[in-house]
Design a protein around this motif. Sequence first.
Motif: not given
Length: 354
Positions: A247-248, A111-116, A120-121, A307-313
Amino acid sequence: MVWRHIGESVLFSLGIGIVVVYLLQSQGLAEPFESWTTIITFGLSAVGALLVSGLAFGIYRSYPIRNRIDTLRDAMLMLEKGNPVPQLPYMGKDEIGRLSEQLSRISYKWEEQVASLQRLSSNNTELAAKARMSAVVEERQRLARELHDAVSQQLFAISMTATAVGRTLDQDFEKAKRQVKLIEEMASVAQSEMRALLLHLRPVHLEGKKLSQAIPELVEEMRAKVSMDILLDMDEDLQLNKGIENHLFRMVQEAISNTLRHAKATRMDIALQMRGEAVRLAIKDNGVGFDVMAKKQTSYGLVSMEERVNELGGSLNVASAPGKGTRIEIRVPIMAKERGWEDGGAATDTSTVS
């Protein structure tokens, strides 16, 4: 582990039964058996009773274990699907309890990594402003190449074919009819290419609009310009930060562009909804489809979406086959701490579909 506990309970019951019988016999508290038949009957009855009681006690004892294992399994399935895991209850200090604690730590770090990633995005406002001019230049160059490689060639072919129709009309009427049909097909392809290119001339960000406003406006614009049926099913109360919204929006724009240019579809369904602790974007068309394994590495649109999806976790799933249409499903987890977070700016957005 459940079967181990049941087996241990059965063995424990048998052991207790044997000890009790031995003590009764050794202390003279039980009458001696009159015959081997009596001994065998008593032994089988006692073993059966002990097995049943041990099995019942083992099942009763394993019930809480089974519940804890089911809870851990459900939590791992949620994590696998990209959904946040709720706080797990205390499960003791045995192996299951230690696994529960480790899973809670993994879930927290995830959760911390996804939130980060999402933060960042959304904090790329300054970079977006600096990159916007470069993006405009690159986009103009790309559009120029597309116009030359696709639309210009189609128009040149239409012009040449039209000239040929004038020469063959009096000599071979059937051939002239085929040439006119070919002109119609090439004009339709050129029109689809042009509409897809015009779609990319739209702003690369939401221009201060909410996603719930921008996507319906985009869909209405496409309905007025193309003969394809576009159906939209979208939650009106989506609470997302600017980076995720941007992104969406771009992924919806890219999907429509790809469908116009390549799918030859008559219908397109777009669904954007909250599903628990994640937002789900599903896009489906009834077009010609394609081989996913062959296309995924060569399609700039699919690579850009990934790439967009990966950036959003999040996660991206593409299902298609020749003649079977295409379905794209995207899931982006939304952390509770990120809901309604609006302090960040829109993410840098320079990519397009080709």
